[in-house]
Design a protein around this motif. Structure first.
Motif, PDB file in Angstrom:
ATOM      1  N   GLY A  80       0.791  -1.222   0.000  1.00  0.00           N
ATOM      2  CA  GLY A  80       0.000   0.000   0.000  1.00  0.00           C
ATOM      3  C   GLY A  80       0.821   1.268   0.000  1.00  0.00           C
ATOM      4  O   GLY A  80       0.296   2.352  -0.230  1.00  0.00           O
ATOM      5  N   THR A  81       2.128   1.155   0.256  1.00  0.00           N
ATOM      6  CA  THR A  81       3.042   2.294   0.297  1.00  0.00           C
ATOM      7  C   THR A  81       3.962   2.231  -0.912  1.00  0.00           C
ATOM      8  O   THR A  81       4.303   1.149  -1.385  1.00  0.00           O
ATOM      9  CB  THR A  81       3.888   2.265   1.586  1.00  0.00           C
ATOM     10  N   LEU A  82       4.382   3.382  -1.420  1.00  0.00           N
ATOM     11  CA  LEU A  82       5.333   3.383  -2.525  1.00  0.00           C
ATOM     12  C   LEU A  82       6.592   2.614  -2.141  1.00  0.00           C
ATOM     13  O   LEU A  82       7.135   2.836  -1.051  1.00  0.00           O
ATOM     14  CB  LEU A  82       5.707   4.817  -2.904  1.00  0.00           C
ATOM     15  N   PRO A  83       7.107   1.721  -2.997  1.00  0.00           N
ATOM     16  CA  PRO A  83       8.302   0.966  -2.627  1.00  0.00           C
ATOM     17  C   PRO A  83       9.534   1.849  -2.476  1.00  0.00           C
ATOM     18  O   PRO A  83      10.485   1.465  -1.790  1.00  0.00           O
ATOM     19  CB  PRO A  83       8.464  -0.028  -3.790  1.00  0.00           C
ATOM     20  N   GLU A  84       9.519   3.032  -3.104  1.00  0.00           N
ATOM     21  CA  GLU A  84      10.634   3.957  -2.918  1.00  0.00           C
ATOM     22  C   GLU A  84      10.709   4.473  -1.480  1.00  0.00           C
ATOM     23  O   GLU A  84      11.754   4.969  -1.048  1.00  0.00           O
ATOM     24  CB  GLU A  84      10.528   5.134  -3.882  1.00  0.00           C
ATOM     25  N   LYS A  85       9.607   4.354  -0.745  1.00  0.00           N
ATOM     26  CA  LYS A  85       9.639   4.665   0.687  1.00  0.00           C
ATOM     27  C   LYS A  85      10.149   3.416   1.409  1.00  0.00           C
ATOM     28  O   LYS A  85       9.434   2.739   2.133  1.00  0.00           O
ATOM     29  CB  LYS A  85       8.261   5.074   1.191  1.00  0.00           C
ATOM     30  N   ASP A  86      11.430   3.166   1.197  1.00  0.00           N
ATOM     31  CA  ASP A  86      12.037   1.920   1.627  1.00  0.00           C
ATOM     32  C   ASP A  86      12.733   2.082   2.975  1.00  0.00           C
ATOM     33  O   ASP A  86      12.405   2.991   3.753  1.00  0.00           O
ATOM     34  CB  ASP A  86      12.993   1.415   0.546  1.00  0.00           C
ATOM     35  N   LEU A  87      13.720   1.253   3.253  1.00  0.00           N
ATOM     36  CA  LEU A  87      14.335   1.212   4.569  1.00  0.00           C
ATOM     37  C   LEU A  87      15.124   2.468   4.915  1.00  0.00           C
ATOM     38  O   LEU A  87      15.361   2.749   6.091  1.00  0.00           O
ATOM     39  CB  LEU A  87      15.264  -0.003   4.666  1.00  0.00           C
ATOM     40  N   GLY A  88      15.523   3.248   3.904  1.00  0.00           N
ATOM     41  CA  GLY A  88      16.288   4.456   4.173  1.00  0.00           C
ATOM     42  C   GLY A  88      15.526   5.747   4.022  1.00  0.00           C
ATOM     43  O   GLY A  88      16.038   6.821   4.373  1.00  0.00           O
ATOM     44  N   PHE A  89      14.299   5.671   3.534  1.00  0.00           N
ATOM     45  CA  PHE A  89      13.523   6.883   3.260  1.00  0.00           C
ATOM     46  C   PHE A  89      13.261   7.669   4.549  1.00  0.00           C
ATOM     47  O   PHE A  89      12.961   7.067   5.573  1.00  0.00           O
ATOM     48  CB  PHE A  89      12.192   6.499   2.597  1.00  0.00           C
ATOM     49  N   PRO A  90      13.424   9.006   4.516  1.00  0.00           N
ATOM     50  CA  PRO A  90      13.593   9.910   3.368  1.00  0.00           C
ATOM     51  C   PRO A  90      15.042  10.274   3.039  1.00  0.00           C
ATOM     52  O   PRO A  90      15.271  11.257   2.337  1.00  0.00           O
ATOM     53  CB  PRO A  90      12.824  11.146   3.813  1.00  0.00           C
ATOM     54  N   TYR A  91      15.996   9.513   3.529  1.00  0.00           N
ATOM     55  CA  TYR A  91      17.417   9.747   3.225  1.00  0.00           C
ATOM     56  C   TYR A  91      17.864  11.149   3.637  1.00  0.00           C
ATOM     57  O   TYR A  91      18.687  11.770   2.994  1.00  0.00           O
ATOM     58  CB  TYR A  91      17.704   9.500   1.738  1.00  0.00           C
ATOM     59  N   ASP A  92      17.294  11.632   4.706  1.00  0.00           N
ATOM     60  CA  ASP A  92      17.690  12.914   5.295  1.00  0.00           C
ATOM     61  C   ASP A  92      18.623  12.610   6.455  1.00  0.00           C
ATOM     62  O   ASP A  92      18.198  12.098   7.489  1.00  0.00           O
ATOM     63  CB  ASP A  92      16.442  13.664   5.772  1.00  0.00           C
ATOM     64  N   CYS A  93      19.913  12.896   6.280  1.00  0.00           N
ATOM     65  CA  CYS A  93      20.910  12.518   7.280  1.00  0.00           C
ATOM     66  C   CYS A  93      21.299  13.675   8.182  1.00  0.00           C
ATOM     67  O   CYS A  93      22.389  13.673   8.787  1.00  0.00           O
ATOM     68  CB  CYS A  93      22.142  11.947   6.579  1.00  0.00           C
ATOM     69  N   SER A  94      20.433  14.689   8.282  1.00  0.00           N
ATOM     70  CA  SER A  94      20.765  15.880   9.065  1.00  0.00           C
ATOM     71  C   SER A  94      20.923  15.574  10.550  1.00  0.00           C
ATOM     72  O   SER A  94      21.502  16.366  11.293  1.00  0.00           O
ATOM     73  CB  SER A  94      19.688  16.950   8.864  1.00  0.00           C
ATOM     74  N   THR A  95      20.402  14.441  11.010  1.00  0.00           N
ATOM     75  CA  THR A  95      20.606  14.035  12.399  1.00  0.00           C
ATOM     76  C   THR A  95      22.087  13.865  12.707  1.00  0.00           C
ATOM     77  O   THR A  95      22.530  14.091  13.842  1.00  0.00           O
ATOM     78  CB  THR A  95      19.870  12.709  12.681  1.00  0.00           C
ATOM     79  N   TRP A  96      22.872  13.514  11.696  1.00  0.00           N
ATOM     80  CA  TRP A  96      24.265  13.129  11.909  1.00  0.00           C
ATOM     81  C   TRP A  96      25.261  14.174  11.435  1.00  0.00           C
ATOM     82  O   TRP A  96      26.475  13.932  11.449  1.00  0.00           O
ATOM     83  CB  TRP A  96      24.523  11.797  11.209  1.00  0.00           C
TER      84      TRP A  96
END
Length: 456
Positions: A80-96
């Motif tokens: 039901g979710t886009l597969p591009e919303k995968d294990l790394g989505f949204p690939y925003d690494c600003s936490t680090w």
């Protein structure tokens, strides 16, 4: 799954080894959340961050709920979710690190190696997927992706059932049983994933009244021809896939009993999706607005993919209300009693499917006396879902616990609507793992690692 990612069994009573890096983060269930955490932990550790490893305790197998025969699907239903919303989505690494920091770019690139697209590239099927119009994968295909990522990340998995969870020495100890012996698993924190056992609006009998698992078992065995008129209780995505299978795949007449006026669809506009991908500003909304947003876009709604399929059939009707009981009718059918607007009425069905979903508070039945008392103290009262939802902090854990208890399935109200589902797995793993990191020291170590790698 290969044996390289599964810990060997130990004698009863012996603790599982945690390795020289220290106690791992424990996750109940080896599904998308556990795998996303394992992937991010591997990437961050490679980039120099001293985050814990991830150890999943799973009574079945990796991504079991996405496979046929496990009670939640026949494996053929579409995601039901886009597969591009995968294990790394949204690939925003600003936490680090800052956006222009080369380190964050390195983390994003390493995470992309575990993406849905990378999985297809590794399998040699990327071009075919694109040429077919990027169709939604089946649950079976999604399970294959999750297993591939878990193996690449080296997710450590204990195949056993959790019997008991207790706080010990500032961390958690899980008592697990593998069918032969009992062992203990120790960790620095605990994350509960998965839907849990079905809550149930009615009591199933296994033949004419069934729960979600019972329905998919019947479908696997062959749904009886007598089941022409089917009542489905529930209006979430679990119910949606069942209704689609019945009405479209099996050409049965379906009545959906929904707690709201009609069968609403999941909002998919850019404005709604933004809060799922990036909950910035979420906590600034009033609680009433947050509850309304969740109600309109996530709870008791069918995905647009399901709605599009149901639009092609005339086999589906609905009734607003709640099922308050079932009984045997003289015709051999089931009498379904429905309450709505202060009144009650009933109708007949050949088969009733209770698809009301799992109970997110199921984990409380595992808690030992210290853990239960600590949770009561943190909540300031009873172990009520409403209290838990209001005390989830930015790490998706219950605020005030002496040992971290991460509950992403209950984090929507306090932290954002994407955390209980597949909408923001990368951000979920950032939030959880960052809680175990002293930021300044970790930043220094990470930069030293990156600079050393660049010099080499």
């Amino acid at each position: 799954m290969s044996n390289s990612t599964t810990l060997d069994r130990h004698p009863a009573g012996e603790a599982w080894e945690t390795g020289p890096a220290g106690a791992p983060l424990l996750v109940i269930g080896a599904g998308p959340k556990a795998i996303a955490l394992a992937v991010k932990s591997r990437v961050l550790r490679a980039a120099g961050f001293d985050v814990p490893e991830v150890l999943a305790v799973e009574r079945d197998s990796t991504a079991a709920n996405w496979r046929e025969g496990r009670g939640w699907t026949n494996g053929l239903q579409r995601l039901g979710t886009l597969p591009e919303k995968d294990l790394g989505f949204p690939y925003d690494c600003s936490t680090w690190g800052d956006a222009d920091d080369p380190l964050t770019g390195e983390i994003a690139r390493r995470m992309a190696g575990f993406s849905w697209s990378s999985h297809l590239l590794d399998r040699g099927s990327y071009a075919r997927w694109i040429d077919r119009g990027r169709p939604q994968p089946s649950h079976r295909e999604w399970a294959a992706y999750l297993e591939w990522a878990a193996e690449r990340a080296g997710l450590r998995t204990v195949i056993a059932e959790v019997r008991h969870a207790e706080i010990t020495d500032g961390g958690w100890t899980l008592t697990v049983h593998d069918g032969e012996r009992t062992s203990e698993v120790h960790g620095c924190g605990l994350l509960v994933s998965g839907p849990g056992p079905t809550a149930g609006a009615v009591d199933p009998d296994g033949t004419r009244v069934v729960d979600t698992a019972g329905f998919w078992r019947l479908v696997t065995e062959g749904l009886p021809a007598r089941a022409r008129q089917v009542t489905v209780i529930g209006a979430g995505e679990t119910a949606g896939t069942i209704v689609r299978e019945l009405a479209v795949g099996l050409d049965r007449q379906v009545t959906v009993v929904t707690p709201r006026a009609t069968l609403y669809s999941r909002g998919e506009s850019a404005f709604e999706n933004r809060y799922y991908s990036d909950p910035t500003g979420w906590t600034g909304l009033t609680e009433a607005d947050r509850l309304e947003f969740i109600r309109r876009t996530d709870r008791a709604v069918f995905s647009q993919d399901v709605q599009d399929d149901l639009a092609l059939t005339r086999n589906v009707t609905w009734e607003p209300g709640r099922v308050v009981g079932t009984g045997e009718a003289g015709t051999g059918q089931v009498e379904v009693e429905i309450a709505y607007g202060g009144r009650r009425h009933s109708h007949l069905a050949d088969l009733v499917v209770d698809a009301t979903g799992g109970d997110p508070m199921w984990f409380t039945r595992l808690l030992g006396p210290r853990a239960e008392q600590a949770l009561r103290d943190a909540l300031g009262g009873d172990l009520a879902r409403e209290r838990v939802e209001r005390t989830i902090d930015t790490s998706l854990a219950v605020d005030g616990m002496p040992a971290p208890l991460h509950l992403p399935n209950l984090a929507a109200l306090a932290q954002g609507p994407g955390f209980p589902n597949l909408s923001s797995l990368g951000r979920l793993s950032d939030r959880v793992l960052a809680a175990y990191l002293p930021a300044p020291a970790a930043e220094d170590r990470a930069h030293a690692h990156y600079e050393g790698a660049a010099q080499r």
